[in-house]
Design a protein around this motif. Structure first.
Motif, short mmCIF file in Angstrom:
data_model
loop_
_atom_site.label_atom_id
_atom_site.label_comp_id
_atom_site.label_asym_id
_atom_site.label_seq_id
_atom_site.Cartn_x
_atom_site.Cartn_y
_atom_site.Cartn_z
N LEU A 62 -19.82 15.03 7.92
CA LEU A 62 -18.48 14.81 8.44
C LEU A 62 -17.45 14.87 7.32
N THR A 63 -16.24 15.28 7.66
CA THR A 63 -15.10 15.16 6.75
C THR A 63 -14.45 13.80 6.94
N PHE A 64 -13.55 13.43 6.02
CA PHE A 64 -12.81 12.18 6.20
C PHE A 64 -11.97 12.23 7.48
N THR A 65 -11.47 13.40 7.82
CA THR A 65 -10.69 13.54 9.06
C THR A 65 -11.55 13.22 10.27
N GLN A 66 -12.79 13.70 10.30
CA GLN A 66 -13.68 13.40 11.42
C GLN A 66 -14.05 11.92 11.46
N ALA A 373 -6.83 7.30 11.30
CA ALA A 373 -6.88 8.76 11.36
C ALA A 373 -5.89 9.38 10.38
N ALA A 374 -4.67 8.85 10.31
CA ALA A 374 -3.66 9.38 9.40
C ALA A 374 -4.09 9.21 7.95
N MET A 375 -4.66 8.06 7.65
CA MET A 375 -5.09 7.81 6.27
C MET A 375 -6.32 8.62 5.90
N GLY A 376 -7.17 8.91 6.89
CA GLY A 376 -8.30 9.79 6.62
C GLY A 376 -7.83 11.18 6.23
N HIS A 377 -6.81 11.69 6.94
CA HIS A 377 -6.24 13.00 6.59
C HIS A 377 -5.58 12.94 5.21
N MET A 378 -4.89 11.84 4.93
CA MET A 378 -4.25 11.69 3.62
C MET A 378 -5.30 11.68 2.51
N ALA A 379 -6.43 11.01 2.77
CA ALA A 379 -7.49 10.97 1.77
C ALA A 379 -8.08 12.35 1.53
N VAL A 381 -6.46 15.16 1.81
CA VAL A 381 -5.46 16.03 1.18
C VAL A 381 -5.12 15.56 -0.24
N ALA A 382 -4.88 14.25 -0.40
CA ALA A 382 -4.34 13.75 -1.67
C ALA A 382 -5.27 12.82 -2.42
N ARG A 389 -1.79 3.44 -2.41
CA ARG A 389 -0.43 3.46 -2.97
C ARG A 389 0.62 3.55 -1.88
N MET A 390 0.37 4.41 -0.87
CA MET A 390 1.34 4.58 0.22
C MET A 390 1.39 3.35 1.12
N ALA A 391 0.23 2.79 1.44
CA ALA A 391 0.17 1.66 2.38
C ALA A 391 0.69 0.36 1.78
N SER A 392 0.77 0.28 0.46
CA SER A 392 1.13 -0.99 -0.19
C SER A 392 2.54 -1.46 0.17
N TYR A 393 3.40 -0.56 0.65
CA TYR A 393 4.78 -0.94 0.98
C TYR A 393 4.92 -1.48 2.41
N LEU A 394 3.91 -1.32 3.24
CA LEU A 394 4.03 -1.72 4.65
C LEU A 394 4.36 -3.20 4.86
N PRO A 395 3.78 -4.15 4.08
CA PRO A 395 4.11 -5.56 4.32
C PRO A 395 5.58 -5.91 4.11
N LEU A 396 6.36 -5.03 3.47
CA LEU A 396 7.79 -5.31 3.31
C LEU A 396 8.51 -5.36 4.65
N LEU A 397 7.89 -4.78 5.69
CA LEU A 397 8.47 -4.89 7.04
C LEU A 397 8.48 -6.33 7.54
N GLY A 398 7.79 -7.21 6.84
CA GLY A 398 7.82 -8.63 7.21
C GLY A 398 9.20 -9.23 7.19
N MET A 399 10.15 -8.59 6.53
CA MET A 399 11.53 -9.08 6.53
C MET A 399 12.12 -9.10 7.94
N LEU A 400 11.56 -8.28 8.85
CA LEU A 400 12.04 -8.25 10.23
C LEU A 400 11.82 -9.58 10.95
N ALA A 401 10.93 -10.43 10.44
CA ALA A 401 10.67 -11.72 11.08
C ALA A 401 11.93 -12.58 11.13
N ALA A 402 12.91 -12.29 10.26
CA ALA A 402 14.16 -13.05 10.30
C ALA A 402 14.90 -12.86 11.63
N LEU A 403 14.58 -11.79 12.37
CA LEU A 403 15.26 -11.50 13.63
C LEU A 403 14.65 -12.23 14.81
N LEU A 404 13.53 -12.91 14.62
CA LEU A 404 12.88 -13.61 15.74
C LEU A 404 13.67 -14.87 16.10
#
Length: 409
Positions: A62-66, A373-379, A381-382, A389-404
């Motif tokens: 199998l490939t990483f995509t599969q 699936a997206a990260m498998g394709h990224m792996a 390709v890159a 490195r790309m996923a490390s920024y996702l937790p910054l969306l936690g700032m949206l909790a201020a809107l609750l």
């Protein structure tokens, strides 16, 4: 004559309330532990699938995509059905749907042990996902019904069962399957059979408490927020689930590959690191619900998502030792949010316990599958390191909790 009620009359007037909470005074611990135990078995079996990816990748070329497509198939079948099952059973409860759904998982595990091609692997993964989609909404409803009002504690106990199963799954896969062949997967059908037996008893208890469940949902008042505000809050919660589980998918699906490629560790060592991460997830999940009951769920959500950002940003540049330390910290911090998110959403939309549980468990699985699936394709390709490195920024969306909205009194 005075019309003031006597103490005995007052007690009789309030009599339905204790009866509506659970079969015992306070929390029905036996039922809570039963659904948590089955959640452990269910998620242990599910965790076997990503744990044997290296074996399947080699055996089926199998490939990483599969590999990502296998995860996507499982996560999509586990996510798309959940909201609809929850919505239907909010109006028409089906207690014995719990053991019936687990039987579908049983068939999926059996097929996985004998699959001879990539399409058959996809079918087996899909069947395991269907079984999961019938289990989570109804089991979450049972946990809430048995909570005795300690909703955060009950949801955390239920959820930590699944996290423990996810943690032990890789260890059992390494002990039973790795190095011994695909056919050893069949041993995990025994786990599913035990789950079916336990769920038969849980379904009987649930069926006998349906009237009290309906009565409680009918009298439970909502937070009194405008409809638009409720929709906004649910959207924020969905985005937070997105940030949390896309990142978690990068660890659960590709962590072993990352360790093997970057640090050249053997498969067994990589599995131990994955176990440490998943065990930290279980510990954080158990803490999140009771803490939310005590200090407020919004605070837990805020700290859990945004608080993980410094550690995720440092992870791609850490040594092997610090990679292990950082992933344990990330697991502890990020995992505490989900129970608080589910209960927060259920309080926003009272009377729709199953639908909300289905939406957020389904969103969790769906987002994880798409992310994998997206990260498998990224792996492919890159390279695998680019995923972290790309996923490390996702937790910054936690700032949206201020809107609750702040709903705790």
């Amino acid at each position: 004559m005075s019309t003031t009620p006597t103490p005995s009359a007052s007690a009789r007037a309030g009599a339905p309330a204790p009866a509506a909470t659970s079969a015992t005074s306070g929390t029905a611990l036996q039922i809570l532990f039963s659904v948590a135990f089955v959640h452990l078995l269910n998620d242990c079996v599910q965790a076997v699938l990503p744990s044997i990816y290296p074996l399947l990748k080699q055996e089926f070329a199998l490939t990483f995509t599969q590999v990502g497509l296998i995860t996507l198939t499982f996560q999509c079948t586990a996510s798309l059905l959940q909201p609809w099952i929850g919505l239907y059973t909010d109006k028409h409860p089906i207690p014995f749907l719990l053991p019936v759904g687990m039987c579908v998982t049983l068939l999926g595990v059996g097929l996985l042990s004998v699959a001879g091609s990539f399409p058959m692997l996809l079918v087996a993964a899909g069947m395991i996902g269907v079984g999961s989609s019938t289990f989570h909404p109804e089991a979450s409803r049972v946990a809430r019904l048995a909570s005795g009002g300690r909703f955060g504690f009950a949801q955390s106990l239920f959820q930590v069962g699944g996290n423990l199963g996810s943690a032990f799954g890789p260890l059992l896969a390494a002990a039973i399957i790795v190095g011994r062949g695909q056919g050893r997967i069949a041993w995990f059908t025994l786990f599913v059979l035990v789950a079916v037996i336990v769920l038969v008893g849980v379904s009987r208890w649930y069926g006998s408490h349906l009237k009290s469940a309906v009565r409680k949902s009918a009298v439970h008042a909502g937070p009194g927020l405008p409809r638009g505000r409720v929709i906004q809050a649910l959207t924020v919660l969905a985005l937070l689930v997105f940030s949390k589980y896309v990142y978690m998918a990068s660890l659960q699906s590709y962590y072993t590959f990352y360790l093997i490629e970057k640090f050249h560790v053997p498969v067994g060592t990589a599995q131990m690191y994955l176990f440490l991460f998943l065990a930290s997830v279980a510990a954080g999940t158990f803490a999140g619900g009771p803490i939310g009951d005590r200090i407020g769920r919004k605070r837990v959500i805020w700290v859990s998502i945004l608080g993980a950002a410094p550690f995720t940003l440092a992870l791609p540049y850490a040594s092997l030792f610090w990679t292990g330390v950082l992933t344990v910290v990330i697991g502890l911090v990020m995992s505490s949010a989900f129970s608080a998110i589910v209960v927060f959403a259920q309080e926003l939309v009272p009377g729709k316990v199953g639908m909300i549980a289905g939406v957020f468990f389904g969103l969790m699985f769906g987002v994880s599958g798409i992310g994998a699936a997206a990260m498998g394709h990224m792996a492919d390709v890159a390279g695998i390191e680019s995923v972290y490195r790309m996923a490390s920024y996702l937790p910054l969306l936690g700032m949206l909790a201020a809107l609750l909205p702040k709903m705790e009194k």
